[in-house]
Design a protein around this motif. Structure first.
Motif: not given
Length: 123
Positions: A70-80, A109-123
């Protein structure tokens, strides 16, 4: 069955590498939030994962997901974001300072990694 020296070395190497993969997948990949905003955002990401990835493989527990960063990418504003309220099964809106991004790793099977995805707090 007789194995020559090279086959024994390969077998030992495979067992050691599988052990390292298990340790990495179960102990090193899980992200531990450090701030209150990260804790709230992690809860939001877990809700999004449940809503977004609910196919046959997820329901049958063949595929698992973990939040690896989890990374903070912007300091300005708020995310709801939506987080669980005190009442079971209900969600409420919460505000966190800035914009966050979470990296999700998918596991077979909860062991072998096969992909990644990203989720943003706001657009």
């Amino acid at each position: 069955m007789n194995m020559n020296k090279r086959e024994k070395i390969y077998l030992i190497a495979i067992i050691v590498l599988l052990g390292l993969l298990l340790a990495k997948s179960f102990y090193l990949d899980e992200y531990k939030p450090v701030t209150e905003d990260e804790i709230l955002f992690r809860e939001y990401v877990e809700k999004v994962i449940d809503d977004k990835f609910h196919g046959f493989f997820s329901r049958s527990k063949l595929i698992g997901y973990r939040i690896v960063s989890i990374k903070k990418v912007e300091d300005e504003g708020v995310s709801v974001i939506e987080v669980k309220s005190e009442n079971e099964g209900e969600y409420k809106n919460a505000e966190i300072d800035g914009k966050y991004v979470a990296k999700i790793r998918k596991y077979l099977f909860h062991v072998l990694p096969y992909g990644e995805d990203k989720i943003l707090s706001r657009k």
